[in-house]
Design a protein around this motif. Structure first.
Motif, PDB file in Angstrom:
ATOM      1  N   GLU A  66       0.826  -1.205   0.000  1.00 38.84           N
ATOM      2  CA  GLU A  66       0.000   0.000   0.000  1.00 38.84           C
ATOM      3  C   GLU A  66       0.866   1.264   0.000  1.00 38.84           C
ATOM      4  OE1 GLU A  66      -2.418  -0.700   3.435  1.00 38.84           O
ATOM      5  OE2 GLU A  66      -3.988  -1.705   2.266  1.00 38.84           O
ATOM      6  N   LYS A  67       1.951   1.246   0.771  1.00 42.25           N
ATOM      7  CA  LYS A  67       2.870   2.394   0.784  1.00 42.25           C
ATOM      8  C   LYS A  67       3.528   2.566  -0.577  1.00 42.25           C
ATOM      9  CE  LYS A  67       4.073   2.269   5.684  1.00 42.25           C
ATOM     10  NZ  LYS A  67       5.132   1.995   6.662  1.00 42.25           N
ATOM     11  N   ALA A  70       1.022   4.063  -2.952  1.00 42.51           N
ATOM     12  CA  ALA A  70       0.838   5.496  -2.710  1.00 42.51           C
ATOM     13  C   ALA A  70       2.009   6.292  -3.271  1.00 42.51           C
ATOM     14  CB  ALA A  70       0.678   5.762  -1.216  1.00 42.51           C
ATOM     15  N   ARG A  71       3.235   5.799  -3.077  1.00 38.13           N
ATOM     16  CA  ARG A  71       4.419   6.464  -3.610  1.00 38.13           C
ATOM     17  C   ARG A  71       4.397   6.460  -5.135  1.00 38.13           C
ATOM     18  NH1 ARG A  71       8.347   3.187  -1.961  1.00 38.13           N
ATOM     19  NH2 ARG A  71       8.182   3.981   0.155  1.00 38.13           N
ATOM     20  N   LYS A  73       1.741   6.355  -7.036  1.00 36.36           N
ATOM     21  CA  LYS A  73       0.723   7.305  -7.499  1.00 36.36           C
ATOM     22  C   LYS A  73       1.240   8.732  -7.458  1.00 36.36           C
ATOM     23  CE  LYS A  73      -3.462   4.698  -6.462  1.00 36.36           C
ATOM     24  NZ  LYS A  73      -4.694   4.629  -5.640  1.00 36.36           N
ATOM     25  N   ARG A  74       1.960   9.082  -6.386  1.00 36.97           N
ATOM     26  CA  ARG A  74       2.532  10.430  -6.304  1.00 36.97           C
ATOM     27  C   ARG A  74       3.518  10.662  -7.443  1.00 36.97           C
ATOM     28  NH1 ARG A  74       2.923   9.168  -0.745  1.00 36.97           N
ATOM     29  NH2 ARG A  74       5.144   8.777  -1.012  1.00 36.97           N
ATOM     30  N   GLN A 104      -1.091  -1.886  -8.371  1.00 38.40           N
ATOM     31  CA  GLN A 104      -2.485  -2.120  -8.003  1.00 38.40           C
ATOM     32  C   GLN A 104      -2.843  -3.589  -8.174  1.00 38.40           C
ATOM     33  OE1 GLN A 104      -4.455   0.704 -10.567  1.00 38.40           O
ATOM     34  NE2 GLN A 104      -4.590   2.250  -8.937  1.00 38.40           N
TER      35      GLN A 104
END
Length: 186
Positions: A66-67, A70-71, A73-74, A104
């Motif tokens: 998940e981390k 998120a990274r 996506k940024r 994902q």
């Protein structure tokens, strides 16, 4: 003059060999290892430079995935602006978006595996079916994104070849990768 240079060169070589023989380090015994074994730093990459996503381990760490997602996506959100300002190439910007789709799919598969392993204990059949459907949907999106990326790569390589900057081997490699991706999906 030439003889003097040759003599100096030979003397320098002889001295360096003699000094190397004197300073030869002691090798560890057969059973001994180094004090610290360095970790392997080799990372697999595709031919186009995008990171090759490795197979997940038996017990994937969902929080870490998940981390990472998120990274990713940024990084993907900022990629378009970096491309427009000329900092990164269009290929790199596209690769960042593809990497998000891959992560994902990995996360959905990891959640499905976790749900399946706990299905006997406390999860219901509907939760298991939902997790499986999500994993399949993510895998299909990943396959479509990889095919789309490969199609753009073929077009890019063909354009480079037509401009005289590319090689026919690069076009053939890109076409083969696209064909392999399309064949695995059928």
């Amino acid at each position: 003059m030439k003889r003097w240079l040759v003599a100096m060169l030979l003397t320098t070589i002889a001295l360096s060999c003699a000094m190397a023989a004197e300073e030869e380090p002691a090798l560890p015994e057969q059973g001994e290892g180094l004090e610290i074994d360095p970790p392997l730093l080799i990372k697999s990459r595709d031919r186009d430079g995008s990171p090759d996503v490795a197979v997940t381990p038996q017990t994937p760490d969902i929080a870490k995935l998940e981390k990472d997602l998120a990274r990713g996506k940024r990084n993907a959100v900022g990629a378009d602006g970096l491309y427009k300002s000329g900092i990164i190439s269009k290929v790199e910007a596209e690769a960042r978006v593809l990497n998000v789709v891959r992560m994902q799919a990995l996360l959905a598969q990891a959640r499905f595996e976790a749900t399946r392993s706990k299905a006997d204990e406390e999860k219901s059949a509907t939760e298991l079916a939902d997790a499986e459907a999500t994993a399949k949907r993510a895998a299909e999106e990943r396959r479509k994104a990889e095919i789309e990326f490969a199609m753009r790569n073929v077009q890019r390589q063909q354009k480079l070849l037509s401009l005289g900057s590319g090689r026919k081997a690069d076009v053939n490699r890109a076409e083969k990768k696209l064909a392999d991706l399309q064949q695995t999906g059928d």
